[in-house]
Design an enzyme around this catalytic site. Structure first.
Site, PDB file in Angstrom:
ATOM      1  CG  HIS A  83      -0.765  -0.202   2.545  1.00 53.65           C
ATOM      2  ND1 HIS A  83       0.178   0.991   3.082  1.00 53.65           N
ATOM      3  CD2 HIS A  83      -0.748  -0.848   3.490  1.00 53.65           C
ATOM      4  CE1 HIS A  83       0.597   0.805   4.202  1.00 53.65           C
ATOM      5  NE2 HIS A  83       0.213  -0.342   4.736  1.00 53.65           N
ATOM      6  CG  HIS A 102       3.859  -1.488   2.423  1.00 48.98           C
ATOM      7  ND1 HIS A 102       2.781  -2.141   2.095  1.00 48.98           N
ATOM      8  CD2 HIS A 102       4.025  -1.508   3.958  1.00 48.98           C
ATOM      9  CE1 HIS A 102       2.235  -2.757   3.177  1.00 48.98           C
ATOM     10  NE2 HIS A 102       2.900  -2.346   4.407  1.00 48.98           N
ATOM     11  CB  CYS A 117      -0.798  -6.217  19.029  1.00 48.63           C
ATOM     12  SG  CYS A 117      -1.503  -5.651  17.649  1.00 48.63           S
ATOM     13  CB  CYS A 131       2.368  -4.759  16.702  1.00 50.05           C
ATOM     14  SG  CYS A 131       1.455  -3.447  16.640  1.00 50.05           S
ATOM     15  CB  CYS A 167      -2.911  -2.924  19.659  1.00 53.08           C
ATOM     16  SG  CYS A 167      -1.391  -2.143  18.712  1.00 53.08           S
ATOM     17  CG  HIS A 184      -2.743  -2.567  14.514  1.00 51.38           C
ATOM     18  ND1 HIS A 184      -1.302  -3.080  15.192  1.00 51.38           N
ATOM     19  CD2 HIS A 184      -2.625  -2.390  13.069  1.00 51.38           C
ATOM     20  CE1 HIS A 184      -0.514  -2.979  13.907  1.00 51.38           C
ATOM     21  NE2 HIS A 184      -1.246  -2.678  12.830  1.00 51.38           N
ATOM     22  CE  LYS A 213       1.496   2.425  10.427  1.00 43.43           C
ATOM     23  NZ  LYS A 213       1.188   0.921  10.421  1.00 43.43           N
ATOM     24  CE  LYS A 226      -5.859  -7.534   4.287  1.00 41.96           C
ATOM     25  NZ  LYS A 226      -5.573  -8.919   5.209  1.00 41.96           N
TER      26      LYS A 226
HETATM   27  N1  MSP Z   1       7.616  -6.334   8.851  1.00 38.29           N
HETATM   28  C1  MSP Z   1       7.890  -5.280   9.653  1.00 38.29           C
HETATM   29  C2  MSP Z   1       9.271  -4.619   9.276  1.00 38.29           C
HETATM   30  C3  MSP Z   1      10.310  -5.341   9.571  1.00 38.29           C
HETATM   31  S1  MSP Z   1      11.889  -4.586   9.313  1.00 38.29           S
HETATM   32  C4  MSP Z   1      12.848  -5.654  10.026  1.00 38.29           C
HETATM   33  C5  MSP Z   1       6.803  -4.376   9.417  1.00 38.29           C
HETATM   34  N2  MSP Z   1       6.057  -4.368   8.012  1.00 38.29           N
HETATM   35  S2  MSP Z   1       5.017  -3.637   7.587  1.00 38.29           S
HETATM   36  O1  MSP Z   1       4.782  -4.015   6.379  1.00 38.29           O
HETATM   37  O2  MSP Z   1       3.868  -3.575   8.451  1.00 38.29           O
HETATM   38  O3  MSP Z   1       5.429  -2.034   7.558  1.00 38.29           O
HETATM   39  C6  MSP Z   1       6.630  -1.784   7.075  1.00 38.29           C
HETATM   40  C7  MSP Z   1       6.919  -0.328   7.090  1.00 38.29           C
HETATM   41  O4  MSP Z   1       5.959   0.534   6.377  1.00 38.29           O
HETATM   42  C8  MSP Z   1       7.017   0.345   8.456  1.00 38.29           C
HETATM   43  O5  MSP Z   1       8.112   1.182   8.565  1.00 38.29           O
HETATM   44  C9  MSP Z   1       5.785   1.501   8.529  1.00 38.29           C
HETATM   45  O6  MSP Z   1       6.150   2.375   9.339  1.00 38.29           O
HETATM   46  C10 MSP Z   1       5.439   1.609   7.054  1.00 38.29           C
HETATM   47  N3  MSP Z   1       4.299   2.033   6.837  1.00 38.29           N
HETATM   48  C11 MSP Z   1       3.225   1.153   6.886  1.00 38.29           C
HETATM   49  N4  MSP Z   1       2.129   2.184   6.964  1.00 38.29           N
HETATM   50  C12 MSP Z   1       2.545   3.286   6.580  1.00 38.29           C
HETATM   51  C13 MSP Z   1       1.740   4.353   6.427  1.00 38.29           C
HETATM   52  N5  MSP Z   1       0.734   4.583   6.424  1.00 38.29           N
HETATM   53  N6  MSP Z   1       2.629   5.692   6.312  1.00 38.29           N
HETATM   54  C14 MSP Z   1       4.109   5.392   6.382  1.00 38.29           C
HETATM   55  N7  MSP Z   1       4.631   4.588   6.549  1.00 38.29           N
HETATM   56  C15 MSP Z   1       3.858   3.549   6.920  1.00 38.29           C
HETATM   57  O7  MSP Z   1       6.546  -3.347  10.262  1.00 38.29           O
END
Ligand code: MSP
Length: 501
Positions: free
Chosen positions: A18, A21, A126, A129, A143, A146, A294, A297
């Site tokens: 998304h 990411h 959680c 997380c 949490c 979330h 934020k 999903k």
């Molecule tokens: N799998 C773990 C990270 C492990 S790193 C050794 C994880 N994955 S995640 O897919 O949930 O999120 C990864 C990254 O995407 C996080 O740094 C998170 O902050 C970033 N983001 C997820 N949603 C976000 C937003 N809405 N805005 C900006 N960044 C966001 O956490």
């Protein structure tokens, strides 16, 4: 040659990529591209986080094995990064063999150092997380990230003795005061360490979807221990010592603010325990929010970056996420916001500059771009733009870097408006104005290339220049006066056709 190594978080494969990411990945990519333009030997790592309860549950819900599930989602990340023009040098999946070998080596090293011990865990977990919380960290019993109910967990686990690392971590940060950017995040980390660190569980006995502990295969590694290790396993830890020694420690881990404790507290302590140096730096971004929340999903408010690319183009989308939010702060994603930015900065400024230059060169200079003059008033403005753009990229401030580059675009548009070359007769005066404008545009395309890799290359071609911008160098190729003159300039289709909501 200066080395520059960077990483993005590895993304959970419980759902497709998304906007959040894409945001973190684009920032890491643009900064890496800047370093390539400096001539650095760059390595950018990204990948997917595929173990743990969250993935197991997502797979169960679909009635497939976690491996098959991960195999179906990981390519969506690879495809998305390809479409977004991400120039990663490696993509690690935590289900790869090289990763398992390195994780087991790291676990064993911490175990041998006496920092891992068996204990009983009792508390809240959680799944979204994949994190443990103490009761007072919960918000209204839920949490804090979330806002969903947590699960009570009680099981025999192995614990990493994080509490032993307080002093070492504080000392390390005192010795490396610039390690976390932006600086206010450093204060947050130090404050957190000072409140006292708790040991954390590094294994799960009730889960099978993970990497077995080398000394007790009835446990699998806790997903965060496994995931953090990707940063070293991908570089060769446990499989290729020479490659690892060449790349580690990396310059930056690009991360979001929600995973700062894992990265800035747990991770350096794990490394210290294993006798490995901590990374040189962390660049911590805020969240992109939709309606103040934020995107995730779990919250059900995700925006698919690929849908935005269809409307705004890859570069339009990249530009928006880089320019619209000060890295480190939260940003608010809205369709109005991206449309406005696209129309003002790309269509009206950069696109308009390229188009009007081509139109005038065609009409007044016989379609051949003239040489710039040595003493143009734009020369000084260009030098400032180069200096400020560079300083901002080096400090991981993409929005500031783009602002500095756009100053030059603005100044060049004003230069044209002041001289009105479209009203002049063909001849020396018009040639001077257009040569200077072309030279400014040439420099802009180099400076903006990390953000807009495709469209800047297209402008480069349209102003009659050959080769790849990515092969150029900031220090030698952005000094004033290098537009050769006599090049065929073409207008082409609008690069950034204006959008209406
Ligand atoms: N799998 C773990 C990270 C492990 S790193 C050794 C994880 N994955 S995640 O897919 O949930 O999120 C990864 C990254 O995407 C996080 O740094 C998170 O902050 C970033 N983001 C997820 N949603 C976000 C937003 N809405 N805005 C900006 N960044 C966001 O956490």
């Amino acid at each position: 040659m200066t080395k520059f190594s960077a990483t993005t978080p590895i993304y959970y494969v419980n759902a497709k990529p998304h906007l959040g990411h894409a945001y973190t990945t684009i920032v890491a990519d643009a900064v890496s591209r800047w370093h390539r333009l400096l001539g650095d030997d760059v390595h950018l790592l990204t990948g997917t986080d595929e173990h743990g309860l969250k993935i197991q549950q997502a797979a169960d819900a679909q009635g497939v094995s976690p491996q098959a599930f991960a195999d179906s989602i990981a390519p969506l990340f690879q495809q998305a990064w390809q479409r977004l023009n991400i120039t990663h040098d490696d993509f690690i999946r935590t289900t790869e063999k090289r990763h398992a070998v390195g994780v087991q080596k790291l676990l064993q090293a911490c175990y041998d150092a006496g920092d891992i011990e068996s204990d009983v865990y009792k508390g809240q977990y959680c799944v979204a997380c994949e994190a443990y919380f103490t009761d007072d960290e919960l918000v209204e019993g839920k949490c804090p990230i979330h806002r969903t109910p947590t699960t009570f967990v009680e099981e025999e686990n192995y614990f990493f003795r994080l509490s032993r690392f307080e002093d070492r971590l504080l000392q390390w940060y005192a010795d490396h005061p610039q390690a976390i950017t932006p600086g206010f995040r450093m204060n947050e980390v130090i404050g957190f360490i000072k409140t006292g660190l708790h040991d954390f569980s590094i294994s799960r006995k009730t889960l099978t979807w993970g990497i077995p502990l080398p000394w007790d295969s009835s446990h699998v590694a806790y997903v965060w221990f496994d995931a953090l290790a990707n940063y070293i396993t991908a570089l060769g830890y446990g499989t290729d010592d020479a490659a690892f020694a060449k790349r580690w420690p990396v310059d930056y881990h690009f991360i979001g603010k929600d995973i700062i404790r894992f990265h800035c507290v747990y991770w350096p302590a794990m490394l210290m325990s294993a006798g490995i140096e901590p990374p040189k730096g962390w660049a911590v971004g805020g969240w992109l929010l939709t309606d103040g929340e934020k995107m995730s999903k779990t919250a059900g408010n995700v925006v698919d970056p690929l849908d935005l690319i269809d409307v705004f183009g890859v570069d339009g989308f990249r530009y928006y996420v880089l320019a619209d939010t000060t890295y480190g702060n939260d940003g608010d994603f809205t369709l109005e916001g991206i449309t406005k930015r696209f129309n003002s900065d790309l269509a009206n400024n950069l696109g308009n500059l390229a188009a009007r230059i081509a139109t005038v060169v065609e009409k007044k200079c016989g379609g051949l771009g003239p040489k710039p003059s040595a003493n143009s008033p734009l020369a000084e403005i260009a030098a400032t733009a180069v200096r400020e753009t560079s300083a901002a990229w080096m400090a991981v401030q993409p929005s500031k870097a783009l602002e500095a580059t756009w100053q030059l675009i603005g100044a060049t548009n004003s230069h044209l408006e002041n001289h009105e070359p479209w009203k002049m007769e063909p001849g020396e005066a018009v040639e001077t104005v257009m040569g200077d404008a072309l030279e400014a545009l040439r420099i802009v395309t180099i400076l903006a290339n990390p953000a807009l890799p495709t469209t800047t290359q297209e402008i480069w071609k349209r102003i009659g220049l050959a080769g790849d911008i990515s092969d150029l160098r900031i220090d030698s190729d952005t000094t004033w006066g290098q537009y050769p003159g006599g090049c065929a300039v073409v207008k082409g289709e609008p690069l950034f056709p204006r959008k209406t909501l």
